[in-house]
Design a protein around this motif. Structure first.
Motif, PDB file in Angstrom:
ATOM      1  N   LEU A 168      34.028  50.756  41.471  1.00 29.92           N
ATOM      2  CA  LEU A 168      34.471  49.711  40.565  1.00 29.92           C
ATOM      3  C   LEU A 168      34.442  50.180  39.110  1.00 29.92           C
ATOM      4  N   THR A 169      33.394  50.915  38.723  1.00 25.91           N
ATOM      5  CA  THR A 169      33.301  51.388  37.347  1.00 25.91           C
ATOM      6  C   THR A 169      34.461  52.317  37.007  1.00 25.91           C
ATOM      7  N   MET A 170      34.785  53.222  37.938  1.00 23.52           N
ATOM      8  CA  MET A 170      35.816  54.220  37.670  1.00 23.52           C
ATOM      9  C   MET A 170      37.229  53.684  37.872  1.00 23.52           C
ATOM     10  N   HIS A 171      37.416  52.787  38.834  1.00 24.49           N
ATOM     11  CA  HIS A 171      38.775  52.471  39.269  1.00 24.49           C
ATOM     12  C   HIS A 171      39.204  51.015  39.066  1.00 24.49           C
ATOM     13  N   LEU A 172      38.292  50.114  38.723  1.00 27.46           N
ATOM     14  CA  LEU A 172      38.719  48.734  38.496  1.00 27.46           C
ATOM     15  C   LEU A 172      39.730  48.637  37.352  1.00 27.46           C
ATOM     16  N   PRO A 173      39.531  49.316  36.199  1.00 24.44           N
ATOM     17  CA  PRO A 173      40.569  49.247  35.158  1.00 24.44           C
ATOM     18  C   PRO A 173      41.932  49.757  35.637  1.00 24.44           C
ATOM     19  N   SER A 174      41.940  50.833  36.436  1.00 25.25           N
ATOM     20  CA  SER A 174      43.202  51.357  36.960  1.00 25.25           C
ATOM     21  C   SER A 174      43.828  50.372  37.937  1.00 25.25           C
ATOM     22  N   GLY A 204      48.982  56.003  45.933  1.00 28.54           N
ATOM     23  CA  GLY A 204      49.468  55.254  44.785  1.00 28.54           C
ATOM     24  C   GLY A 204      48.849  53.888  44.602  1.00 28.54           C
ATOM     25  N   SER A 205      47.869  53.506  45.425  1.00 28.23           N
ATOM     26  CA  SER A 205      47.185  52.216  45.284  1.00 28.23           C
ATOM     27  C   SER A 205      45.820  52.302  45.959  1.00 28.23           C
ATOM     28  N   TYR A 206      45.050  51.230  45.774  1.00 22.51           N
ATOM     29  CA  TYR A 206      43.708  51.175  46.356  1.00 22.51           C
ATOM     30  C   TYR A 206      43.642  50.200  47.536  1.00 22.51           C
ATOM     31  N   ALA A 207      44.788  49.798  48.069  1.00 21.95           N
ATOM     32  CA  ALA A 207      44.838  48.689  49.017  1.00 21.95           C
ATOM     33  C   ALA A 207      43.924  48.892  50.220  1.00 21.95           C
ATOM     34  N   ILE A 208      43.923  50.089  50.802  1.00 20.95           N
ATOM     35  CA  ILE A 208      43.134  50.278  52.028  1.00 20.95           C
ATOM     36  C   ILE A 208      41.665  50.576  51.738  1.00 20.95           C
ATOM     37  N   PHE A 209      41.297  50.709  50.437  1.00 27.83           N
ATOM     38  CA  PHE A 209      39.908  51.032  50.117  1.00 27.83           C
ATOM     39  C   PHE A 209      39.029  49.792  50.053  1.00 27.83           C
ATOM     40  N   TRP A 210      39.609  48.636  49.730  1.00 28.08           N
ATOM     41  CA  TRP A 210      38.803  47.422  49.624  1.00 28.08           C
ATOM     42  C   TRP A 210      38.125  47.055  50.946  1.00 28.08           C
ATOM     43  N   PRO A 211      38.795  47.121  52.100  1.00 24.72           N
ATOM     44  CA  PRO A 211      38.079  46.857  53.363  1.00 24.72           C
ATOM     45  C   PRO A 211      36.922  47.827  53.609  1.00 24.72           C
ATOM     46  N   VAL A 212      37.084  49.078  53.191  1.00 29.09           N
ATOM     47  CA  VAL A 212      35.988  50.049  53.333  1.00 29.09           C
ATOM     48  C   VAL A 212      34.787  49.607  52.506  1.00 29.09           C
ATOM     49  N   MET A 213      35.035  49.117  51.288  1.00 26.46           N
ATOM     50  CA  MET A 213      33.958  48.621  50.427  1.00 26.46           C
ATOM     51  C   MET A 213      33.205  47.476  51.098  1.00 26.46           C
ATOM     52  N   ILE A 214      33.947  46.610  51.770  1.00 23.55           N
ATOM     53  CA  ILE A 214      33.317  45.473  52.451  1.00 23.55           C
ATOM     54  C   ILE A 214      32.443  45.949  53.603  1.00 23.55           C
ATOM     55  N   LEU A 215      32.959  46.853  54.418  1.00 26.79           N
ATOM     56  CA  LEU A 215      32.198  47.358  55.564  1.00 26.79           C
ATOM     57  C   LEU A 215      30.931  48.086  55.128  1.00 26.79           C
ATOM     58  N   VAL A 216      31.031  48.868  54.065  1.00 33.05           N
ATOM     59  CA  VAL A 216      29.854  49.579  53.551  1.00 33.05           C
ATOM     60  C   VAL A 216      28.788  48.580  53.090  1.00 33.05           C
ATOM     61  N   GLY A 217      29.216  47.521  52.408  1.00 34.38           N
ATOM     62  CA  GLY A 217      28.269  46.503  51.960  1.00 34.38           C
ATOM     63  C   GLY A 217      27.609  45.770  53.116  1.00 34.38           C
ATOM     64  N   LEU A 218      28.361  45.449  54.147  1.00 36.36           N
ATOM     65  CA  LEU A 218      27.792  44.765  55.316  1.00 36.36           C
ATOM     66  C   LEU A 218      26.808  45.669  56.048  1.00 36.36           C
ATOM     67  N   ALA A 219      27.114  46.964  56.116  1.00 31.47           N
ATOM     68  CA  ALA A 219      26.190  47.907  56.748  1.00 31.47           C
ATOM     69  C   ALA A 219      24.874  47.953  55.973  1.00 31.47           C
ATOM     70  N   ALA A 220      24.947  47.943  54.638  1.00 32.93           N
ATOM     71  CA  ALA A 220      23.734  47.955  53.822  1.00 32.93           C
ATOM     72  C   ALA A 220      22.930  46.676  54.017  1.00 32.93           C
ATOM     73  N   THR A 221      23.619  45.558  54.177  1.00 30.28           N
ATOM     74  CA  THR A 221      22.919  44.294  54.450  1.00 30.28           C
ATOM     75  C   THR A 221      22.087  44.400  55.716  1.00 30.28           C
ATOM     76  N   ALA A 256      33.621  57.123  43.943  1.00 27.99           N
ATOM     77  CA  ALA A 256      34.526  57.467  42.845  1.00 27.99           C
ATOM     78  C   ALA A 256      35.544  58.512  43.277  1.00 27.99           C
ATOM     79  N   GLY A 257      35.086  59.541  44.018  1.00 30.54           N
ATOM     80  CA  GLY A 257      35.985  60.619  44.429  1.00 30.54           C
ATOM     81  C   GLY A 257      37.024  60.169  45.430  1.00 30.54           C
ATOM     82  N   ALA A 258      36.600  59.380  46.426  1.00 25.72           N
ATOM     83  CA  ALA A 258      37.550  58.906  47.437  1.00 25.72           C
ATOM     84  C   ALA A 258      38.606  58.001  46.809  1.00 25.72           C
ATOM     85  N   GLY A 259      38.185  57.185  45.826  1.00 27.87           N
ATOM     86  CA  GLY A 259      39.154  56.334  45.149  1.00 27.87           C
ATOM     87  C   GLY A 259      40.197  57.141  44.411  1.00 27.87           C
TER      88      GLY A 259
END
Length: 318
Positions: free
Chosen positions: A153-159, A287-304, A276-279
């Motif tokens: 988010l820090t590196m790629h949210l502005p983009s 050319g977009s981050y569309a498929i990365f958002w589901p990965v972010m969700i799965l990683v967060g659920l795993a940490a939970t 940051a690197g994968a993004g």
């Protein structure tokens, strides 16, 4: 001084190598020496156990106050003076810390009862001992998700904001909002550790992040939605730091809190590197981050789940 040199090098000699060596290596070393591991370990030793989580959260909020202040300042300097001059100004600003550091870091250590901290030579054995503890290993693995999500988010949210056709300045505004809302959020999360087992609270934070990311992913892009997302994420942005520190200190005490937090934080930084690197690779390829958002969700659920699987310590250390 390493941090300042890392910013000054590409300002004095702009180029690919100086950016990679200065910002990539020197500022990385500088952040590792001046960041949360060193600061929060000192706070943890200086306050009584019943206020430790709250005070560590307050110290984390100080970092967020800096983020909220410096992001718009840096953005303004970039627009008016350019990147090279801005890096030079930031490098000089870092040097203001030196007089403060001299009065604190090099002061005589307080006499404390109990075992002496593990020295540098004993760090490998200390790390192996801690990672053999199933619950510390789960805590460390969950911290990977924190770095993965926040670095992306820090590196790629502005983009991402720009790719969605929203104003370019919205990205900086979102980062400032994250820092602003993290000031009360960090303090509150630290205070929560006085009343709730830190691992349970961490699980709820990762779950809230995952829900917020899912809502942002599914909602139509808008300035209002981006700022609301930034506010929600900001409230729990660095709340993981006082809670993770509290979980470690309850399990192992505060004598080696800095070293053990460093072991845990290594997982956080590996996650940040991959996030940051994968993004960046994904943006280059697709050319977009569309498929990365589901990965972010799965990683967060795993940490939970990892944090909720952790058992309370048999004996809470002071």
């Amino acid at each position: 001084m390493l941090f300042s040199a890392g910013l000054a090098l590409p300002a004095l000699f702009p180029g690919v190598f100086t950016i990679l060596f200065g910002i990539g290596l020197l500022t990385g070393l500088g952040v590792s020496c001046t960041g949360t591991g060193a600061a929060l370990a000192a706070v943890g030793r200086a306050v009584p156990p019943e206020r430790r989580g709250e005070m560590i959260g307050l110290a984390s909020a100080g970092g967020s106050l800096g983020q909220a202040a410096m992001v718009p300042l840096a953005q303004s300097l970039l627009g008016s003076l350019g990147a090279v001059v801005t890096l030079g100004i930031l490098a000089l600003t870092m040097l203001v810390i030196l007089p403060v550091a001299r009065s604190i870091e090099w002061g005589p250590p307080a006499q404390q009862a109990g075992p002496a901290p593990t020295g540098l030579a004993g760090l490998p054995d200390l790390a192996r001992m801690a990672l053999r503890d199933r619950d510390f290993a789960l805590l460390t693995a969950g911290f990977f998700a924190c770095g993965f999500q926040l670095a992306f988010l820090t590196m790629h949210l502005p983009s991402h904001v720009t790719l969605c056709g929203l104003p370019a300045g919205l990205g900086a505004m979102a980062l400032m909002t994250i820092g602003l809302f993290n000031i009360p959020g960090s303090w509150l999360c630290g205070r929560v550790s006085n009343y709730m087992r830190p691992e349970l609270a961490l699980g709820w934070i990762y779950l809230l992040r995952s829900v917020a990311i899912a809502c942002y992913m599914l909602a139509p892009p808008s300035e209002f939605g981006t700022l609301v997302f930034a506010a929600v994420m900001g409230f729990v942005w660095l709340g993981t730091i006082p809670l993770t520190s509290a979980a470690i200190s309850r399990r192992f005490g505060v004598v080696d809190l800095g070293a053990l937090y460093g072991v845990c934080f290594l997982s956080h930084q590996l996650g940040g590197f991959l996030g940051a690197g994968a993004g960046a690779v994904l943006l280059e390829v697709m050319g977009s981050y569309a498929i990365f958002w589901p990965v972010m969700i799965l990683v967060g659920l795993a940490a939970t789940m990892m944090n909720w699987m952790a058992r309370p310590p048999e004996r809470v250390m002071a």
